[in-house]
Write a protein that holds these residues in place. Sequence first.
Motif, short mmCIF file in Angstrom:
data_model
loop_
_atom_site.label_atom_id
_atom_site.label_comp_id
_atom_site.label_asym_id
_atom_site.label_seq_id
_atom_site.Cartn_x
_atom_site.Cartn_y
_atom_site.Cartn_z
N ALA A 1 104.95 27.31 92.39
CA ALA A 1 103.69 26.78 92.77
C ALA A 1 103.63 27.15 94.18
O ALA A 1 102.27 27.65 94.64
N MET A 2 104.50 27.33 94.95
CA MET A 2 104.29 27.57 96.49
C MET A 2 103.88 29.09 96.77
O MET A 2 102.97 29.48 97.43
N LEU A 3 104.41 29.92 95.74
CA LEU A 3 104.28 31.29 95.91
C LEU A 3 102.94 31.66 95.43
O LEU A 3 102.28 32.45 95.95
N ALA A 4 102.72 30.96 94.54
CA ALA A 4 101.10 31.15 93.84
C ALA A 4 99.92 30.65 94.82
O ALA A 4 99.05 31.48 94.97
N PHE A 5 100.37 29.90 95.62
CA PHE A 5 99.49 29.23 96.66
C PHE A 5 99.38 30.40 97.90
O PHE A 5 98.31 30.66 98.21
N VAL A 6 100.53 30.88 98.03
CA VAL A 6 100.56 31.98 99.20
C VAL A 6 99.83 33.15 98.79
O VAL A 6 99.03 33.65 99.36
N GLU A 7 100.00 33.36 97.43
CA GLU A 7 99.31 34.60 96.93
C GLU A 7 97.66 34.32 97.00
O GLU A 7 96.96 35.29 97.16
N GLN A 8 97.38 33.10 96.65
CA GLN A 8 95.94 32.93 96.47
C GLN A 8 95.42 32.85 98.01
O GLN A 8 94.12 33.49 98.12
N LEU A 9 96.00 32.61 98.77
CA LEU A 9 95.48 32.67 100.40
C LEU A 9 95.36 34.22 100.85
O LEU A 9 94.49 34.51 101.64
N SER A 10 96.24 35.01 100.20
CA SER A 10 96.03 36.53 100.67
C SER A 10 94.77 37.16 99.94
O SER A 10 94.45 38.06 100.46
N GLU A 11 94.04 36.29 99.05
CA GLU A 11 92.90 36.86 98.42
C GLU A 11 91.63 36.48 99.42
O GLU A 11 90.56 37.08 99.12
N VAL A 12 91.86 35.81 100.23
CA VAL A 12 90.86 35.47 101.15
C VAL A 12 90.30 36.43 102.05
O VAL A 12 91.25 37.13 102.81
N ASP A 13 89.17 36.91 102.31
CA ASP A 13 88.69 37.77 103.34
C ASP A 13 88.54 37.36 104.65
O ASP A 13 87.81 36.47 105.01
N VAL A 14 89.37 37.90 105.60
CA VAL A 14 89.58 37.42 106.66
C VAL A 14 89.01 38.43 107.91
O VAL A 14 89.17 38.35 109.20
N ALA A 15 88.36 39.45 107.26
CA ALA A 15 87.72 40.52 108.11
C ALA A 15 86.83 40.17 109.05
O ALA A 15 85.87 39.19 108.60
N GLY A 16 86.89 40.33 110.37
CA GLY A 16 86.06 40.04 111.42
C GLY A 16 86.22 38.18 111.80
O GLY A 16 85.49 37.90 112.66
N VAL A 17 87.40 37.79 111.44
CA VAL A 17 87.68 36.57 111.90
C VAL A 17 88.66 36.62 112.95
O VAL A 17 89.68 37.21 112.98
N GLU A 18 88.32 36.03 114.16
CA GLU A 18 89.09 36.17 115.35
C GLU A 18 90.25 35.43 115.18
O GLU A 18 90.37 34.00 114.82
N PRO A 19 91.39 35.65 115.67
CA PRO A 19 92.66 34.73 115.53
C PRO A 19 92.22 33.63 116.79
O PRO A 19 91.67 33.76 117.68
N MET A 20 92.92 32.33 116.39
CA MET A 20 92.56 31.22 117.45
C MET A 20 93.90 30.45 117.62
O MET A 20 94.65 30.52 116.78
#
Length: 95
Positions: A33-52
């Motif tokens: 379940a944890m690995l599935a959540f991490v894989e789900q996070l990798s699908e998020v488009d973070v292009a153009g988002v500045e690190p904070m």
Amino acid sequence: MSVDAATVRRIAHLARIAVDEAEILPLQGELNAMLAFVEQLSEVDVAGVEPMTSVTPMEMKKRADIVNDGGIADQVVANAPAIEGHFFLVPKVVE
């Protein structure tokens, strides 16, 4: 990616955690379940988002990078058994 029972045993061994055979299957489900959540996070488009560094915008406090003696050289060597000027005297240990 999924974790099998052998991988759960190996992770427990590496983490030095005693895991009974009855706990292997529930742990396998939790890890998957944890690995599935991490894989789900990798699908998020973070292009153009500045690190904070914080959720509130702020700048880090900075001081000037000036080399100085601190102005307390006498206090620094006050408890030394032997000094010369503002330097510690130590016995010679290498011939």
